[in-house]
Design a protein around this motif. Sequence first.
Motif, PDB file in Angstrom:
ATOM      1  N   UNK A 190       0.825  -1.207   0.000  1.00  0.00           N
ATOM      2  CA  UNK A 190       0.000   0.000   0.000  1.00  0.00           C
ATOM      3  C   UNK A 190       0.864   1.264   0.000  1.00  0.00           C
ATOM      4  N   UNK A 191       1.844   1.310   0.895  1.00  0.00           N
ATOM      5  CA  UNK A 191       2.701   2.506   1.003  1.00  0.00           C
ATOM      6  C   UNK A 191       3.491   2.730  -0.287  1.00  0.00           C
ATOM      7  N   UNK A 192       4.012   1.655  -0.859  1.00  0.00           N
ATOM      8  CA  UNK A 192       4.798   1.804  -2.093  1.00  0.00           C
ATOM      9  C   UNK A 192       3.920   2.243  -3.262  1.00  0.00           C
ATOM     10  N   UNK A 193       2.693   1.741  -3.340  1.00  0.00           N
ATOM     11  CA  UNK A 193       1.784   2.146  -4.419  1.00  0.00           C
ATOM     12  C   UNK A 193       1.399   3.614  -4.285  1.00  0.00           C
ATOM     13  N   UNK A 194       1.130   4.061  -3.069  1.00  0.00           N
ATOM     14  CA  UNK A 194       0.800   5.474  -2.839  1.00  0.00           C
ATOM     15  C   UNK A 194       1.993   6.357  -3.232  1.00  0.00           C
TER      16      UNK A 194
END
Length: 201
Positions: free
Chosen positions: A18-22
């Motif tokens: 999630x953090x990397x996609x954001x």
Amino acid sequence: MKIKSWLFLFITTLLIGIVSAITVGLILKFPENSTMFELLLYIFGLIGFGALFSVFSQMGFFAYLTVHRFGLGIFKSHRLWNGVQLVLIAVVLFDLFYLRYTSFHKEGDSIVNYIVIPLAILVYGLIIAYLKVKQTSNVAFIPTLFFITVVTILEWVPVLKENNALSLWMGFVPLMLCNTYQILMLHRLLQKNNQKKPIAS
């Protein structure tokens, strides 16, 4: 692996996805001149995208662990099974280059653009395999290289077909980070579980 360890791996891998996609989504396509509601909507979309590819990563990880065991059982030898994996690594990396080149190459495009990605994945896989060996043993080198290269590419196929730069990177970065995290965490979790086992009297 115990349920507690699996849940820890699942949740932390999900967060990494999630953090990397954001992060990638905001860097590559920040919604300028948008309202706060539109920005939040975009971020929620990125959260869903990251979570989805995190789940893809985890499915691929446990699928590979199963396939690895079957491979050892069928070929009865680490050396023979490693040889098969090396052949598959070469085939998949070549296919990544060849299929993208034949499908998306346009007049004036440099062939280098289609070679860079497979080569970069191979180099990255070699680095992670080296780190895995330093933390465990030489036996882990080929399986780690196979997982980081072949499994990541197979998980990446849905967005590879689109040939859209934003989708490619938003899929690739979460997959690669999640796969790297899982392969480097596995032995730590297994060691932790083994240390907690009661000593037989």
